[in-house]
Design a protein around this motif. Structure first.
Motif, PDB file in Angstrom:
ATOM      1  N   ARG B  14       0.826  -1.211   0.000  1.00 63.59           N
ATOM      2  CA  ARG B  14       0.000   0.000   0.000  1.00 63.59           C
ATOM      3  C   ARG B  14       0.854   1.252   0.000  1.00 63.59           C
ATOM      4  NH1 ARG B  14      -3.430   0.176   4.614  1.00 63.59           N
ATOM      5  NH2 ARG B  14      -1.561  -0.582   5.660  1.00 63.59           N
ATOM      6  N   SER B  15       0.290   2.328  -0.534  1.00 64.58           N
ATOM      7  CA  SER B  15       1.037   3.587  -0.574  1.00 64.58           C
ATOM      8  C   SER B  15       0.836   4.333   0.745  1.00 64.58           C
ATOM      9  CB  SER B  15       0.548   4.451  -1.731  1.00 64.58           C
ATOM     10  OG  SER B  15      -0.761   4.890  -1.450  1.00 64.58           O
ATOM     11  N   GLU B  18      -2.613   5.560   1.688  1.00 63.21           N
ATOM     12  CA  GLU B  18      -3.634   4.585   2.090  1.00 63.21           C
ATOM     13  C   GLU B  18      -3.475   4.172   3.549  1.00 63.21           C
ATOM     14  OE1 GLU B  18      -4.382   1.490  -1.285  1.00 63.21           O
ATOM     15  OE2 GLU B  18      -2.308   2.197  -1.452  1.00 63.21           O
TER      16      GLU B  18
END
Ligand SMILES: [Fe+2]
Ligand SMILES: [Fe+2]
Ligand SMILES: [Fe+2]
Lengths: 94, 334
Positions: B14-15, B18
């Protein structure tokens, strides 16, 4: 029987004149065996001249969440460092 | 490697956007190269991945003593025997540093032993091959410890403090392991034709399993990508394998040996060797427990643990008695 042996933190004085430094931990039934084991595990290549062991459960540590309240106050006290003060060259070594 | 194919529980990486603020703060610290320490907040997946990786690594060090231990009593000279003993003792130490590092993540030593002895936990595939001749001991130091060094050097920069520090200690000791192995082989290839043939035979048998130590290509693996984002892993399996081949081929040449790979050749353009694919079916088979020595290794490990029970119990009983005696003396003195 077969309850797990307590954990010990190991501190080694690397050379005469230096502080003991934390090097790791190990399990042992008592302090005497902890020192014996520490000798085998952490000083196989002359890494030390003295060993301390202390039960891990006896160590009280500061909480990571206290980092701010504990250590931030000293950030603003730059005058605690000698470089804060400009002393003219004529004064000589100080 | 010593921890091959470690799962992360991640479906995808996930970035930062997020993540909730706590996890984002954690990831930013990792990105900035800060070390994460035991009591600090960490994502559950990070903790679990580290427990898997560090315990697998520890198990590998411990089980890794067995193939070499096989030759301690049959080493060709007293000096070689003392060297091999010291090397195997180091591996026990490596296992202990790593078990301690894993314990800081909330798993107990007994739990890890249980996982190893029940066959639930994995250890490196390489230790499920037999050591048939003295040349195998040289080949293990040269190739297996050589491959381990390739993998362990970058792990010194791992984001988890206790693991990184354990790796620093281990790396300091590994160089001796590889050199003593290579040294034993240098001596053997200068010996009789039969001795030299023995070394070639050892290389033939250990070459491919050594390449398998790095695990299958993980360029498309989510687990690898997640481990890299967490800085638990720094290089892809293929990268490390390439480095290992490039480093090892000239060493084989110096010994006058032939690397058993018909596809091996220098590629001027990439500045590295091209080489063949290991037999991944064999690899998965060994990992699944069906290698030549899986059962033997696990049995030896369990036997050592069970046969040592009386001694551990004795030490515990002695410690308890001594503590009671001290307490009684204290009361008497008061
Ligand atoms: Fe090792
Ligand atoms: Fe090793
Ligand atoms: Fe080693």
């Amino acid at each position: 029987m077969s309850s797990e042996w307590p954990l010990w933190e190991v501190f080694i004085r690397g050379q005469h004149g230096l502080n003991h430094r934390h090097v790791g931990s190990l399990h042992a039934p008592d302090a005497e065996m902890a020192i014996n084991n520490a000798r085998d595990v952490y000083t196989r290549r002359n890494e030390g001249v003295s060993i301390w062991v202390v039960r891990s459960s006896e160590i009280t540590a500061s909480a990571p969440s206290e980092k701010g309240p504990l250590f931030d106050p000293s950030n603003s006290k730059v005058y605690r460092h000698p470089t804060f003060f400009d002393i003219p060259d004529e004064v000589g070594h100080m | 490697m010593y921890a091959q194919m470690v799962k992360t529980d991640a479906a995808r990486v996930r970035s930062l956007d997020e993540m909730d603020p706590v996890e984002r703060a954690f990831q930013e610290r990792v990105d900035a190269g800060q070390k994460i320490e035991p009591k600090e907040w960490m994502p559950e997946g990070y903790r679990k991945t580290l427990v898997r990786q560090i315990s697998q690594h520890a198990h590998s060090e411990i089980v890794g003593q067995l193939p070499e231990g096989n030759w301690i009593s049959r080493a060709p000279t007293l000096e070689r025997k003392a060297i091999l003993l010291a090397k195997v003792q180091d591996e026990a130490g490596h296992g202990l540093y790593l078990y301690c590092a894993a314990e800081t993540l909330g798993i107990s030593r007994d739990q890890m032993y249980e996982q190893l002895h029940s066959g639930k936990a994995k250890y490196s595939s390489i230790f499920n091959y037999p050591t048939l001749t003295w040349a195998d001991i040289g080949a293990i130091g040269w190739l297996v410890d050589g491959a381990a060094i390739m993998n362990q050097v970058p792990l010194q920069r791992c984001s988890y403090g206790p693991y990184a520090r354990a790796m620093v200690r281990i790396c300091k000791e590994e160089s001796f392991h590889q050199r003593q192995g290579y040294d034993a082989l240098m001596r053997m290839v200068k010996g009789t034709p039969a001795q030299k043939a023995m070394v070639q035979d050892a290389l033939n048998r250990w070459w491919w399993p050594s390449l398998m130590m790095f695990g299958p290509s993980d360029d498309a693996s989510v687990h690898s990508a997640q481990s890299m984002a967490w800085k638990i892993k720094q290089n892809s399996n293929d990268e490390l394998r390439q480095k290992f081949v490039d480093q090892t081929v000239p060493q084989a040449k110096y010994l006058g040996l032939t690397v058993p790979d018909p596809d091996l050749k220098w590629n001027e353009e990439k500045g590295g060797h091209d080489f063949g694919e290991p037999d991944w079916e064999e690899f998965f088979n060994v990992i699944a427990g069906n290698g030549p020595c899986n059962a033997e290794r696990l049995d030896a490990r369990k036997k050592a643990w069970n046969d040592g029970a009386w001694f551990r119990d004795g030490l515990t009983a002695h410690a308890e008695k001594a503590a009671d005696r001290r307490a009684a003396a204290k009361i008497a003195a008061e």
